[in-house]
Design a protein around this motif. Structure first.
Motif, PDB file in Angstrom:
ATOM      1  N   ARG A  45      -0.462  14.818  -3.561  1.00 36.53           N
ATOM      2  CA  ARG A  45      -0.382  14.064  -3.039  1.00 36.53           C
ATOM      3  C   ARG A  45      -2.168  13.029  -2.543  1.00 36.53           C
ATOM      4  O   ARG A  45      -3.416  14.180  -3.031  1.00 36.53           O
ATOM      5  CB  ARG A  45      -0.969  14.424  -1.362  1.00 36.53           C
ATOM      6  CG  ARG A  45       1.377  15.069  -1.222  1.00 36.53           C
ATOM      7  CD  ARG A  45       1.010  15.654   0.552  1.00 36.53           C
ATOM      8  NE  ARG A  45       1.178  14.851   1.413  1.00 36.53           N
ATOM      9  CZ  ARG A  45       1.924  13.998   1.467  1.00 36.53           C
ATOM     10  NH1 ARG A  45       3.096  14.387   1.372  1.00 36.53           N
ATOM     11  NH2 ARG A  45       1.841  13.362   2.584  1.00 36.53           N
ATOM     12  N   VAL A  46      -2.439  12.183  -1.826  1.00 37.09           N
ATOM     13  CA  VAL A  46      -4.035  11.523  -1.596  1.00 37.09           C
ATOM     14  C   VAL A  46      -3.600  10.870  -0.516  1.00 37.09           C
ATOM     15  O   VAL A  46      -2.569   9.767  -0.541  1.00 37.09           O
ATOM     16  CB  VAL A  46      -3.822  10.721  -2.930  1.00 37.09           C
ATOM     17  CG1 VAL A  46      -4.054  11.133  -4.598  1.00 37.09           C
ATOM     18  CG2 VAL A  46      -2.312   9.558  -3.622  1.00 37.09           C
ATOM     19  N   VAL A  47      -4.805  10.393  -0.247  1.00 35.62           N
ATOM     20  CA  VAL A  47      -5.165   9.246   0.807  1.00 35.62           C
ATOM     21  C   VAL A  47      -5.385   7.926   0.226  1.00 35.62           C
ATOM     22  O   VAL A  47      -6.098   8.007  -1.070  1.00 35.62           O
ATOM     23  CB  VAL A  47      -5.737   9.949   1.623  1.00 35.62           C
ATOM     24  CG1 VAL A  47      -6.524   8.670   2.726  1.00 35.62           C
ATOM     25  CG2 VAL A  47      -5.383  10.970   2.545  1.00 35.62           C
ATOM     26  N   GLY A  48      -5.214   6.883   1.143  1.00 32.79           N
ATOM     27  CA  GLY A  48      -5.532   5.040  -0.018  1.00 32.79           C
ATOM     28  C   GLY A  48      -6.866   4.753   1.288  1.00 32.79           C
ATOM     29  O   GLY A  48      -6.744   5.197   2.153  1.00 32.79           O
ATOM     30  N   HIS A  49      -7.603   3.847   0.115  1.00 30.35           N
ATOM     31  CA  HIS A  49      -8.575   2.944   1.250  1.00 30.35           C
ATOM     32  C   HIS A  49      -8.248   1.691   0.545  1.00 30.35           C
ATOM     33  O   HIS A  49      -8.338   1.402  -0.760  1.00 30.35           O
ATOM     34  CB  HIS A  49      -9.955   2.865   0.513  1.00 30.35           C
ATOM     35  CG  HIS A  49     -10.882   2.575   1.111  1.00 30.35           C
ATOM     36  ND1 HIS A  49     -11.323   2.665   2.592  1.00 30.35           N
ATOM     37  CD2 HIS A  49     -11.712   2.019   0.482  1.00 30.35           C
ATOM     38  CE1 HIS A  49     -12.261   1.716   2.779  1.00 30.35           C
ATOM     39  NE2 HIS A  49     -12.901   1.173   1.615  1.00 30.35           N
ATOM     40  N   TYR A  50      -9.083   0.519   0.986  1.00 29.40           N
ATOM     41  CA  TYR A  50      -8.612  -0.819   0.901  1.00 29.40           C
ATOM     42  C   TYR A  50      -9.776  -1.603   1.163  1.00 29.40           C
ATOM     43  O   TYR A  50      -9.886  -1.475   2.209  1.00 29.40           O
ATOM     44  CB  TYR A  50      -7.270  -1.364   2.062  1.00 29.40           C
ATOM     45  CG  TYR A  50      -6.771  -2.813   1.695  1.00 29.40           C
ATOM     46  CD1 TYR A  50      -6.604  -3.561   0.484  1.00 29.40           C
ATOM     47  CD2 TYR A  50      -7.233  -3.290   3.297  1.00 29.40           C
ATOM     48  CE1 TYR A  50      -6.842  -4.686   0.512  1.00 29.40           C
ATOM     49  CE2 TYR A  50      -7.276  -5.240   2.602  1.00 29.40           C
ATOM     50  CZ  TYR A  50      -6.635  -6.003   1.157  1.00 29.40           C
ATOM     51  OH  TYR A  50      -6.712  -7.486   1.444  1.00 29.40           O
ATOM     52  N   THR A  51     -10.037  -2.503  -0.004  1.00 31.60           N
ATOM     53  CA  THR A  51     -10.733  -2.973  -0.054  1.00 31.60           C
ATOM     54  C   THR A  51     -10.524  -4.492  -0.081  1.00 31.60           C
ATOM     55  O   THR A  51      -9.605  -4.728  -1.833  1.00 31.60           O
ATOM     56  CB  THR A  51     -12.231  -2.389  -1.704  1.00 31.60           C
ATOM     57  OG1 THR A  51     -12.109  -0.874  -1.290  1.00 31.60           O
ATOM     58  CG2 THR A  51     -13.670  -3.365  -1.355  1.00 31.60           C
ATOM     59  N   ASP A  52     -11.607  -5.490   0.355  1.00 30.03           N
ATOM     60  CA  ASP A  52     -11.372  -6.609  -0.666  1.00 30.03           C
ATOM     61  C   ASP A  52     -12.313  -7.687   0.083  1.00 30.03           C
ATOM     62  O   ASP A  52     -12.666  -9.265   0.576  1.00 30.03           O
ATOM     63  CB  ASP A  52     -10.197  -7.285   0.459  1.00 30.03           C
ATOM     64  CG  ASP A  52      -9.355  -7.264   2.020  1.00 30.03           C
ATOM     65  OD1 ASP A  52     -11.038  -6.612   2.621  1.00 30.03           O
ATOM     66  OD2 ASP A  52     -10.019  -7.777   2.604  1.00 30.03           O
ATOM     67  N   ALA A 112     -14.224   6.532  -3.944  1.00 24.84           N
ATOM     68  CA  ALA A 112     -14.096   6.163  -5.399  1.00 24.84           C
ATOM     69  C   ALA A 112     -13.859   4.580  -4.955  1.00 24.84           C
ATOM     70  O   ALA A 112     -14.360   3.570  -6.047  1.00 24.84           O
ATOM     71  CB  ALA A 112     -12.529   6.478  -5.575  1.00 24.84           C
ATOM     72  N   GLY A 113     -13.489   3.682  -4.179  1.00 26.55           N
ATOM     73  CA  GLY A 113     -13.615   2.512  -4.191  1.00 26.55           C
ATOM     74  C   GLY A 113     -14.728   1.503  -4.536  1.00 26.55           C
ATOM     75  O   GLY A 113     -15.104   1.220  -5.319  1.00 26.55           O
ATOM     76  N   PHE A 161       1.212  -1.177  -0.195  1.00 25.61           N
ATOM     77  CA  PHE A 161      -0.637   0.006   0.009  1.00 25.61           C
ATOM     78  C   PHE A 161       0.671   1.158   0.073  1.00 25.61           C
ATOM     79  O   PHE A 161       0.284   2.411  -0.669  1.00 25.61           O
ATOM     80  CB  PHE A 161      -0.802  -0.394   0.655  1.00 25.61           C
ATOM     81  CG  PHE A 161      -2.260   0.615   1.401  1.00 25.61           C
ATOM     82  CD1 PHE A 161      -2.724   0.766  -0.050  1.00 25.61           C
ATOM     83  CD2 PHE A 161      -3.175   0.056   1.917  1.00 25.61           C
ATOM     84  CE1 PHE A 161      -3.532   2.102  -0.638  1.00 25.61           C
ATOM     85  CE2 PHE A 161      -4.142   0.779   1.730  1.00 25.61           C
ATOM     86  CZ  PHE A 161      -4.420   1.433   0.552  1.00 25.61           C
ATOM     87  N   PRO A 162       1.801   1.488   0.851  1.00 28.87           N
ATOM     88  CA  PRO A 162       2.595   2.404   1.141  1.00 28.87           C
ATOM     89  C   PRO A 162       3.602   3.401  -0.455  1.00 28.87           C
ATOM     90  O   PRO A 162       2.844   3.973  -1.320  1.00 28.87           O
ATOM     91  CB  PRO A 162       3.631   2.748   2.075  1.00 28.87           C
ATOM     92  CG  PRO A 162       2.864   1.718   2.991  1.00 28.87           C
ATOM     93  CD  PRO A 162       2.219  -0.011   1.993  1.00 28.87           C
ATOM     94  N   MET A 220      -8.085  -4.489  -3.874  1.00 30.51           N
ATOM     95  CA  MET A 220      -8.624  -2.794  -4.442  1.00 30.51           C
ATOM     96  C   MET A 220      -7.874  -2.055  -3.559  1.00 30.51           C
ATOM     97  O   MET A 220      -8.007  -1.171  -2.671  1.00 30.51           O
ATOM     98  CB  MET A 220      -9.338  -3.105  -4.979  1.00 30.51           C
ATOM     99  CG  MET A 220      -9.856  -1.622  -5.335  1.00 30.51           C
ATOM    100  SD  MET A 220     -11.912  -0.560  -6.490  1.00 30.51           S
ATOM    101  CE  MET A 220     -12.215  -1.521  -5.045  1.00 30.51           C
ATOM    102  N   PHE A 221      -6.501  -0.457  -3.775  1.00 32.25           N
ATOM    103  CA  PHE A 221      -6.390   0.672  -3.714  1.00 32.25           C
ATOM    104  C   PHE A 221      -6.980   1.355  -4.013  1.00 32.25           C
ATOM    105  O   PHE A 221      -6.525   1.503  -5.522  1.00 32.25           O
ATOM    106  CB  PHE A 221      -4.689   0.309  -3.427  1.00 32.25           C
ATOM    107  CG  PHE A 221      -3.911  -0.910  -2.872  1.00 32.25           C
ATOM    108  CD1 PHE A 221      -4.232  -0.983  -1.202  1.00 32.25           C
ATOM    109  CD2 PHE A 221      -3.075  -1.275  -3.554  1.00 32.25           C
ATOM    110  CE1 PHE A 221      -3.991  -2.257  -0.898  1.00 32.25           C
ATOM    111  CE2 PHE A 221      -2.506  -2.114  -3.529  1.00 32.25           C
ATOM    112  CZ  PHE A 221      -2.337  -2.676  -1.605  1.00 32.25           C
ATOM    113  N   SER A 222      -7.495   2.776  -3.263  1.00 34.26           N
ATOM    114  CA  SER A 222      -8.206   3.238  -4.281  1.00 34.26           C
ATOM    115  C   SER A 222      -8.338   5.081  -3.421  1.00 34.26           C
ATOM    116  O   SER A 222      -7.838   4.599  -2.129  1.00 34.26           O
ATOM    117  CB  SER A 222     -10.139   3.320  -4.201  1.00 34.26           C
ATOM    118  OG  SER A 222     -10.368   3.044  -2.900  1.00 34.26           O
TER     119      SER A 222
END
Length: 689
Positions: free
Chosen positions: A260-267, A373-374, A248-249, A360-362
């Motif tokens: 710059r962005v922040v992320g979100h993880y979806t599984d 977005a995710g 992820f990083p 998925m990383f959004s």
């Protein structure tokens, strides 16, 4: 339109409309977050003449149906809106019609009218719903969508070929509704559905009929494996999350090349199943179709083309290669379609990154934007599944996607957004965040726009602070999350940092604040006392800094590490040999790490507080009573005592320390590292030399 179809009061209209919107928006099967719009027509007195006029209440630009409130409605005069048909200059100039809506507003008009306003105003029905249900879009994006619509609904629902949202689409739907008096709505090619009714209840019922009928048809007639056979099973959960935390990083740093962005993880199961099957590369390359989807997900995702068990180093290397290719492809896409008047390219980085076996990383400008977005890409996966199960998925043409993505109206919407807060897109990890200085720092960083991970040995205290920070947010965890961690444990520190990465995509700002103190003389200080204080502050700060520095280096975005040290790091006072020595250790870690990590753009600074009595966990745990005894004052007057011995004669509060952390982390001191900032109201003996 017969007057009998309209409610008699503004209150009736608004309450009915909001109730219907909330019910429809609460179910993700009906529409996506912030997607679609609803409307109602009614009467209200003209404020000048006092005569009743026909008005349209419609969800304005932005906002979400499920949480819509009255200020989110645009209010327009129907006579003026419908008169725009007489001055409509044609589809080549229809963007001008949005500005014309301003001349139709009733009074101050409420929210800004959206591009879909014409659809609601021109249809001759008292109530209109425009929604983006996955099942409806599946039919709308099928290669034979028009025939499928007839097969599923007969003459009850009419097909409308793809047209970009706008005034002409409103005219098209109004004409089709008038020509098909028995129809209850339509399927909009590539886009979604619209339904209408003479009462709010009828309109809602018809919307749900269209959606549930489409769902039932897909369930009954759809192939069970529209994405093809399984080629790679998802990794087991623990392995999957560990790999996600490692990648992820790296992915976030790539996605932040332009901004710059922040992320979100979806599984979720839908995502993992899609990525496990043979057809996912072909379908992902086609991109999304509904305008609401691709405005948030971009025209297509970046897809890692390696098996889930590929070596981690190879996966990272391949992601970098694919990212370079994605940027080149996106730039070519922009150049293929941009005209002289097109807005500048906003950025060539992906918003969605798909990793088979992992998820998925959004990404977005804040956690909510990244999460949504995710969610929209999950909607797109559901759409592809539905379309492929009964036909072939065919999204709208690339040129049409560009027309919407780089629409001047979309650009104007972006210009209306408020200026980002100073720490927007920053992810902060605060140890000892459950009370005192840590809690005040977590609150301040969140108030300045950061996503905050509140870490504390007392998980309940950390959860309370995180809940306070997130109160009022649409989803509190978009702002702050809590993790339990004993900073003396290498395993717990690593787990806490992994949790931070999975929550927001990485770590940008670390506040080493966890601490404790025992006020004892040299002869009374046991080895256990010494070890405990050094384990928490010296060892704990080292472990947290080491683990988070790994993440910052992988991100390649720089970062900040701030140590909450103490005046006692440089001032020799009685009865605190273990505490003072541990704080001196922390203070020198600042210098050592500033020298070592500067090459990675990571700044390391410290804050030296003193006399922070109110709200302090350390003082409440017995340190305050001991220090009061040492100085011969009553414990409740200890803060006042500390204030009187300073040059400024001011008591230091946790919020003052938090302010120093913010200043060190904000952009104004971007060229400062290795600095210790005293926050002690002036203690001459502790001046740095």
């Amino acid at each position: 339109m017969p007057d009998t179809t309209m409610p008699d009061t503004t209150t009736d209209v608004v309450n009915e409309l909001l109730g219907r919107s909330h019910r429809l928006g609460a179910d993700p099967r009906n529409t996506n977050f912030a997607g679609g719009n609803t409307s109602a027509k009614g009467r209200a007195p003209d404020p000048v003449t006092g005569e009743d006029v026909e008005l349209l209440w419609v969800k304005g630009s932005g906002g979400d149906l499920g949480t819509l409130k009255e200020p989110g409605l645009a209010v327009l005069r129907l006579d003026r809106l419908r008169a725009l048909k007489d001055v409509y200059p044609g589809v080549e100039r229809e963007d001008e019609m949005v500005a014309a809506f301003d001349y139709c507003l009733h009074g101050k008009g409420g929210a800004a009218p959206s591009i879909d306003t014409a659809m609601h105003g021109l249809v001759e029905a008292a109530h209109v719903d425009h929604l983006h249900p996955d099942a409806g879009i599946a039919l709308a994006t099928a290669a034979d969508g028009e025939e499928l619509t007839r097969r599923v609904f007969g003459e009850r629902v009419v097909w409308v070929p793809w047209r970009r949202p706008g005034f002409q689409l409103g005219l098209d739907i109004a004409a089709i509704a008038a020509a098909n008096p028995t129809a209850i709505g339509c399927v909009l090619g590539g886009h979604g559905i619209t339904a209408w009714g003479e009462t709010s209840e009828e309109c809602e019922s018809r919307s749900l009929e269209i959606i549930r009928t489409a769902e039932a048809y897909l369930a009954e007639h759809g192939r069970p494996d529209p994405f093809g056979p399984v080629v790679h099973d998802p990794l087991p959960e623990a392995e999957r999350h560990a790999r996600a935390a490692a990648l992820f990083p790296i992915v976030r740093g790539l996605a932040a090349t332009d901004a710059r962005v922040v992320g979100h993880y979806t599984d979720t199961p839908e995502v993992l199943d899609f990525l496990s099957r043979a057809e996912h590369p072909r379908l992902a390359a086609l991109g999304t179709s509904c305008p609401d989807h691709f405005l948030r997900t971009k025209v297509a995702p970046l897809v890692l083309d390696l098996p889930p068990d590929a070596p981690l180093e190879r996966a990272a290397e391949r992601l970098r290669e694919l990212h370079a290719a994605y940027r080149a492809d996106y730039t070519a896409y922009y150049e293929r379609h941009a005209g002289p008047d097109s807005p500048p390219m906003r950025g060539a980085d992906p918003a969605i990154v798909l990793v088979p076996g992992v998820g998925m990383f959004s990404f977005g400008k804040d956690k909510q934007t990244a999460r949504v977005a995710g969610e929209f890409y999950v909607n797109a996966v559901n759409v592809m599944r539905g379309a492929e199960s009964v036909s072939t998925y065919v999204p709208i043409p690339e040129s049409e996607k560009f027309r919407i993505e780089y629409w001047e109206l979309e650009e104007a919407k972006l210009r209306r957004l408020p200026k980002p807060k100073p720490l927007a897109t920053r992810v902060a990890l605060v140890t000892g965040g459950g009370s005192g200085i840590g809690a005040a720092t977590a609150r301040r960083l969140a108030a300045e726009g950061a996503c905050v991970v509140v870490a504390d040995r007392d998980l309940g205290a950390a959860e309370k602070v995180a809940a306070e920070i997130g109160a009022g947010a649409y989803r509190p965890s978009d702002t702050a999350v809590a993790v339990g961690v004993d900073v003396t444990s290498e395993e717990q520190v690593a787990a806490a940092v992994r949790a931070a990465v999975l929550a927001f995509g990485g770590v940008d700002l670390v506040v080493n604040n966890a601490g404790l103190s025992l006020s004892r003389s040299l002869l009374e200080t046991s080895l256990a006392d010494w070890d405990l204080q050094h384990d928490v502050m010296a060892r704990g700060s080292f472990l947290v800094a080491r683990e988070t520095a790994k993440v910052m280096i992988d991100q390649a975005m720089g970062g900040d590490i701030v140590y909450i040290s103490s005046k006692n790091a440089v001032f020799a006072g009685p009865n605190n040999v273990a505490y003072g020595a541990a704080k001196a250790d922390q203070a020198h870690q600042v210098r050592l790490l500033a020298a070592e990590l500067g090459g990675h753009g990571i700044r390391v600074n410290g804050v030296n507080p003193d006399g922070v009595v109110r709200g302090s966990g350390i003082f409440a745990s017995g340190w305050g009573a001991n220090r009061a005894k040492v100085y011969g004052v009553e414990e409740e007057r200890l803060g006042e005592f500390y204030a009187q011995r300073t040059l400024l004669k001011r008591e230091v509060l946790p919020e003052h320390v938090a302010a120093a952390v913010f200043v060190l982390a904000a952009s104004d001191l971007s060229h400062t590292t290795g600095l210790h900032v005293p926050v002690d109201a002036g203690v001459a003996a502790a001046f740095l030399r």
